[in-house]
Motif scaffolding. Sequence first.
Motif, PDB file in Angstrom:
ATOM      1  N   GLY A 330       0.792  -1.231   0.000  1.00 45.24           N
ATOM      2  CA  GLY A 330       0.000   0.000   0.000  1.00 45.24           C
ATOM      3  C   GLY A 330       0.816   1.269   0.000  1.00 45.24           C
ATOM      4  N   HIS A 331       1.812   1.364   0.879  1.00 46.76           N
ATOM      5  CA  HIS A 331       2.613   2.587   0.952  1.00 46.76           C
ATOM      6  C   HIS A 331       3.372   2.855  -0.344  1.00 46.76           C
ATOM      7  N   ARG A 332       3.759   1.800  -1.038  1.00 47.63           N
ATOM      8  CA  ARG A 332       4.529   1.972  -2.271  1.00 47.63           C
ATOM      9  C   ARG A 332       3.647   2.314  -3.465  1.00 47.63           C
ATOM     10  N   LEU A 333       2.317   2.268  -3.278  1.00 52.95           N
ATOM     11  CA  LEU A 333       1.397   2.659  -4.345  1.00 52.95           C
ATOM     12  C   LEU A 333       0.824   4.054  -4.106  1.00 52.95           C
ATOM     13  N   GLU A 334       1.318   4.756  -3.092  1.00 55.94           N
ATOM     14  CA  GLU A 334       0.905   6.147  -2.872  1.00 55.94           C
ATOM     15  C   GLU A 334       1.609   7.041  -3.884  1.00 55.94           C
ATOM     16  N   GLN A 338       6.196   8.035  -6.265  1.00 59.78           N
ATOM     17  CA  GLN A 338       6.637   7.810  -7.643  1.00 59.78           C
ATOM     18  C   GLN A 338       7.430   8.999  -8.196  1.00 59.78           C
ATOM     19  N   ARG A 339       7.549  10.082  -7.428  1.00 63.57           N
ATOM     20  CA  ARG A 339       8.326  11.230  -7.886  1.00 63.57           C
ATOM     21  C   ARG A 339       9.248  11.700  -6.766  1.00 63.57           C
ATOM     22  N   GLY A 340      10.275  12.398  -7.136  1.00 60.29           N
ATOM     23  CA  GLY A 340      11.247  12.865  -6.148  1.00 60.29           C
ATOM     24  C   GLY A 340      12.501  12.026  -6.200  1.00 60.29           C
ATOM     25  N   ASP A 341      13.632  12.682  -6.181  1.00 61.22           N
ATOM     26  CA  ASP A 341      14.907  11.989  -6.331  1.00 61.22           C
ATOM     27  C   ASP A 341      15.263  11.124  -5.126  1.00 61.22           C
ATOM     28  N   GLU A 342      14.558  11.301  -4.006  1.00 65.29           N
ATOM     29  CA  GLU A 342      14.867  10.523  -2.812  1.00 65.29           C
ATOM     30  C   GLU A 342      13.995   9.274  -2.701  1.00 65.29           C
ATOM     31  N   GLU A 343      12.938   9.187  -3.481  1.00 61.77           N
ATOM     32  CA  GLU A 343      12.018   8.062  -3.368  1.00 61.77           C
ATOM     33  C   GLU A 343      12.545   6.822  -4.081  1.00 61.77           C
ATOM     34  N   GLY A 344      12.295   5.663  -3.482  1.00 55.91           N
ATOM     35  CA  GLY A 344      12.761   4.406  -4.059  1.00 55.91           C
ATOM     36  C   GLY A 344      12.034   4.010  -5.329  1.00 55.91           C
ATOM     37  N   GLN A 345      10.771   4.464  -5.490  1.00 60.86           N
ATOM     38  CA  GLN A 345       9.988   4.231  -6.713  1.00 60.86           C
ATOM     39  C   GLN A 345       9.941   2.739  -7.073  1.00 60.86           C
ATOM     40  N   THR A 346       9.575   1.937  -6.077  1.00 63.77           N
ATOM     41  CA  THR A 346       9.581   0.484  -6.253  1.00 63.77           C
ATOM     42  C   THR A 346       8.758   0.037  -7.454  1.00 63.77           C
ATOM     43  N   PHE A 347       7.565   0.622  -7.626  1.00 60.51           N
ATOM     44  CA  PHE A 347       6.663   0.159  -8.677  1.00 60.51           C
ATOM     45  C   PHE A 347       6.430   1.189  -9.786  1.00 60.51           C
ATOM     46  N   THR A 348       7.193   2.273  -9.787  1.00 59.51           N
ATOM     47  CA  THR A 348       6.954   3.358 -10.746  1.00 59.51           C
ATOM     48  C   THR A 348       7.022   2.876 -12.185  1.00 59.51           C
ATOM     49  N   LYS A 349       7.975   2.045 -12.512  1.00 55.82           N
ATOM     50  CA  LYS A 349       8.172   1.602 -13.896  1.00 55.82           C
ATOM     51  C   LYS A 349       7.459   0.291 -14.210  1.00 55.82           C
ATOM     52  N   LEU A 350       6.592  -0.154 -13.289  1.00 53.73           N
ATOM     53  CA  LEU A 350       5.932  -1.439 -13.492  1.00 53.73           C
ATOM     54  C   LEU A 350       4.456  -1.292 -13.849  1.00 53.73           C
ATOM     55  N   MET A 351       4.033  -0.095 -14.260  1.00 53.80           N
ATOM     56  CA  MET A 351       2.646   0.117 -14.648  1.00 53.80           C
ATOM     57  C   MET A 351       2.292  -0.803 -15.813  1.00 53.80           C
ATOM     58  N   GLY A 352       1.165  -1.499 -15.688  1.00 54.14           N
ATOM     59  CA  GLY A 352       0.726  -2.422 -16.725  1.00 54.14           C
ATOM     60  C   GLY A 352       1.404  -3.779 -16.659  1.00 54.14           C
TER      61      GLY A 352
END
Length: 589
Positions: A330-334, A338-352
Amino acid sequence: MKRHRVVTAGAGLAGLVMLGMGLPGQVVAAAEAHTEAAQASSALVDTMESELHRAMNSLGSTDNAGQQPKPYFMSYVVSDAEQASIGAQFGAITSSNASHRRFADVRIRIGTPAEDNTHGDHRNSALTTIPLPLTDDGAAIARSLWFATNRGYGKALDGYLKVKTDQEVRAKEEDGSPDFSREKEKVALLPLAPPLKIDRTEWETRLRELSGLFKQYPDVFYNTVALEASSETDYFVSSEGAKIATPNHVARLIVLGRTRAADGMDMFRAETFEADEAGHLPGQKVLAAKVTEMGKSLEALRVAPVTDPYNGPAILSGRAAAVFFHEVLGHRLEGQRQRGDEEGQTFTKLMGKQILPSFMSVSDDPTLTKFDGTWLSGHYDYDDEGQQARRVDLIKDGVLETFLMSRQPVAGFANSNGHGRAEVGRMPTGRQGNLIVTSSKTVNDAELRQMLIAEAKKQGKAYGLYFEDISSGFAVTTRRSPQAFQVIPLVVYRVYVDGRPDELVRGVSIVGTPQAALARIVATGDKAEVFNGICGAESGSIPVSAVAPAMLVSEIETQKQAQGNARPPILPPPTAGNSADAVGKVGGQ
């Protein structure tokens, strides 16, 4: 909106539950039916609206220092809450209080939606928080808002200057999305929350009785039984024309007990009960049975063996699975993750793409007030940016479809989906409400247990683990730290493959990384359970719920919990033949 400023200490994610009011259809009907009445009765809303428009028309004028930029957006957000709390310990009242509080969040944005004073690390430059008069004295309220607006405007100007300076010296950002989305304004003035009514004498008696039950368990060195109730109306007025009032009426009962093992390890059990008002909480017999069960559980836990680190199959009960999904997924889908140079963006590139087994789906639906008769803490009618709550299908058949969005856009997602949430005194971000996990591959409890034993045998393990109850957890989402999670169970059993009885153990926490953990879900139970709690993050502590079935994972990693070195109490607790009880008998003679 639910905007709570005070959170009971020690409760954590597991400890507190709240409830919302109204079904989606009722919200719309109520808004239409009561708009005129609410407008006529609320001097507070009228004052907020007139002072906001005066400020928007006046700020940004030319003075001796030159032309100052005008705000392009302003909002006033007011939380008006009556609260009552009663606490008891070992059969005696420890606190009994009532309060009425009003706080206003003044939010001011300078620049343009593409880039304003909230950009990057300066998000809080838009926010100023003050207490407001408790009566509907228009002149006093206006004066307070005027003071906060002037202070907030100066803060926003300073923030905007820093943003401009930062942009001159830093490298290009990965995500060039705007700082604020354009949304259609909402007008929905629901009837105000009713006055708070609590039979204090009755509840003090009930809490004394319930907390007194812990006295029969000599190794429970701390307990508390607390009633918290509030009646709150939240108001939102913005320069875009939004005007919203939403009521919340909440009652919760919290039971907490602690014990300490001979090796210094502290353990606790916590239970919460909730309803729309104190009179609808469970009866005394139900609550007494739960307190007795907790006391027995604590006595058993303190003498249970400490389990070794483990890597193998396990079952998480529905409650445990709900916390697992809240923390791990849940927290990783907030949206802001998905933006900001400090964020891990675990699922940002996994859309679809598939991030869960194909038999699982996940949604977040804050419009639901109940699930199978259980109140859901994460319900709200409108979020803290004035956007109507709505169901969001995050994952369908294992495939990631979207994120939980506030009015802070991210690449590919330009608008809010009604999940901008915040505690009083914080800027809203995309947050969970009611996270609901569903599965098409379900088995009953007995079958799930046999699958656990079979998987443990297959892996050459002497046992699998069963996590019955859970306390809390936390997730790390920034790049500078490992993308890991930790969940703290309260009740854990070893399920032996040779048929020995299950063995209660202690001192274990679940750890891991999200993508690996989610990929190892093998099957789920056929009954979903609810976990209600308070979740803390950058936008403050807010009520949330998670709903999930029990799940079997082929591999889960555990580690030992941190262990204290304090001894259990050396002096035995007073009993019926000495100390205060004896003094009482003497006094009675």
